[in-house]
Design a protein around this motif. Structure first.
Motif, PDB file in Angstrom:
ATOM      1  N   SER A  93       0.845  -1.192   0.000  1.00  0.00           N
ATOM      2  CA  SER A  93       0.000   0.000   0.000  1.00  0.00           C
ATOM      3  C   SER A  93       0.881   1.242   0.000  1.00  0.00           C
ATOM      4  O   SER A  93       2.096   1.175   0.208  1.00  0.00           O
ATOM      5  N   VAL A 123      -5.578   2.290  -8.502  1.00  0.00           N
ATOM      6  CA  VAL A 123      -5.501   3.666  -8.027  1.00  0.00           C
ATOM      7  C   VAL A 123      -6.468   3.889  -6.865  1.00  0.00           C
ATOM      8  O   VAL A 123      -7.661   3.607  -6.968  1.00  0.00           O
ATOM      9  N   GLU A 124      -5.914   4.400  -5.801  1.00  0.00           N
ATOM     10  CA  GLU A 124      -6.686   4.797  -4.632  1.00  0.00           C
ATOM     11  C   GLU A 124      -7.013   6.289  -4.715  1.00  0.00           C
ATOM     12  O   GLU A 124      -8.162   6.701  -4.550  1.00  0.00           O
ATOM     13  N   GLY A 150      -1.723   4.393  -4.941  1.00  0.00           N
ATOM     14  CA  GLY A 150      -2.642   3.284  -4.750  1.00  0.00           C
ATOM     15  C   GLY A 150      -2.037   2.061  -4.106  1.00  0.00           C
ATOM     16  O   GLY A 150      -1.044   2.142  -3.376  1.00  0.00           O
TER      17      GLY A 150
END
Length: 343
Positions: A93, A123-124, A150
């Motif tokens: 992460s 993609v975060e 992400g």
């Protein structure tokens, strides 16, 4: 909220500069405004996959590592950690892609270069500035090449049926924190099935929210479990990552509670147990938070990082100190590992 995403692409593209400009000028509050920008960025609707050069056959058991890489700024050090841990699969992460603060490179590709491994990347957040206050100061005058941040999964084993599972997209970060780090997006989980395993085996990399509370983290785990009920109902699974379980006790006298009764302070563990997951054999009752490279945190440190398993035997949990070959801190989290096998 977006549905579960299954589209796989060989390359995610940077958001259009005009969209990022509009977002920076927009009123930085309101879920509707945030949702409108999220819908305009294709990178939020796909998973990037780079397959391994020659996928390894099923090894009989797996060592799974989970690590918050702190932007993946130091690729050689993270590579050193992964090798030292002997990880067959790494759940990562806080992985940047095209961010000035981490060298404006494709960090995950750099990490696996020359190893033959493959990866998945989801993609975060799309970052609207250079990062937090220290990063903005350190990289003043620079520009992000892609602005993506992400989660990833890295392995020399084949990974099939990738899914990106949105856990929330309420726009919490759209206004930033303390005047910096404005973002579009929300927390996610990245899931895939291990090719060649003797039975379906799912691997999930996730990162729960750090700026909210235990009720919000529980809601995110519930969103993940609902998705898994459809994708992999009752099938063997490992979930790992930075759960940000900040409500757990931090005193040495209470460490036995970290594994025996974490649901007392972090109710998300009750939901995991109800879904068939266990953590007692996959974790050590030790803190995983650290001061990090910039002494960001002070003791007492919390156990924020977890590996939880369903339908598998878990053994030999370890906490791997997140330091490079010279003993310097790589992240404000330690790496954690566990060995899993079919019963």
């Amino acid at each position: 909220m977006r549905p579960v995403i299954r589209q796989v692409v060989p390359k995610l593209h940077a958001p259009e500069a005009s969209i990022l400009g509009d977002a920076r000028r927009a009123e930085p509050r309101g879920e509707d405004a945030h949702r409108a920008f999220l819908s305009r960025i294709p990178a939020f609707r796909a998973i990037e996959q780079g397959p391994p050069t020659r996928p390894l056959p099923w090894p009989g058991s797996l060592r799974i590592a989970a690590f918050n890489t702190e932007r993946l700024k130091d690729r050689p050090a993270v590579r050193h950690l992964m090798s030292r841990a002997g990880a067959d699969i790494a759940l990562l992460s806080e992985v940047d892609l095209g961010m000035a603060r981490s060298g404006n490179t494709h960090n995950i590709r750099d990490l696996i270069a020359g190893t033959g491994e493959g990866y998945l990347y989801g993609v975060e957040f799309v970052e609207l500035d250079l990062g937090d206050r220290e990063e903005i100061r350190a990289h003043a005058g620079e520009h992000n090449a892609c602005s993506l941040h992400g989660n990833a999964i890295v392995s020399a084993l084949g990974l099939e049926a990738p899914h990106l599972i949105p856990l929330e997209e309420n726009g919490l970060w759209f206004s930033g924190f303390k005047g910096t780090q404005r973002r579009i997006g929300g927390r996610i989980a990245l899931a895939a099935r291990v090719s060649g395993a003797p039975a379906p085996l799912w691997i999930v990399s996730t990162h729960l929210e750090s700026k909210s509370d235990s009720a919000d983290r529980r809601a995110q785990i519930q969103a993940l479990l609902r998705a898994l009920d459809t994708i992999a109902p009752h099938e063997p699974c490992v979930i790992g990552g930075d759960f940000n379980t900040k409500a757990l006790p931090r005193g040495e006298d209470d460490r036995d509670l970290l594994l025996s009764a974490p649901e007392r302070d972090e109710p998300l563990f009750a939901d995991l147990r109800d879904a068939g997951f266990e953590w007692q054999h996959a974790n050590l009752a030790l803190p995983t938070q650290t001061p990090g490279p910039t002494n960001k945190h002070e003791p007492p440190f919390g156990k924020l990082d977890w590996l939880v398993v369903r339908g598998l035997a878990a053994a030999n949990p370890q906490v791997v100190p997140a330091r490079d070959g010279e003993g310097r801190a790589v992240s404000d989290h330690e790496m954690i590992t566990v060995d899993v096998s079919f019963w």
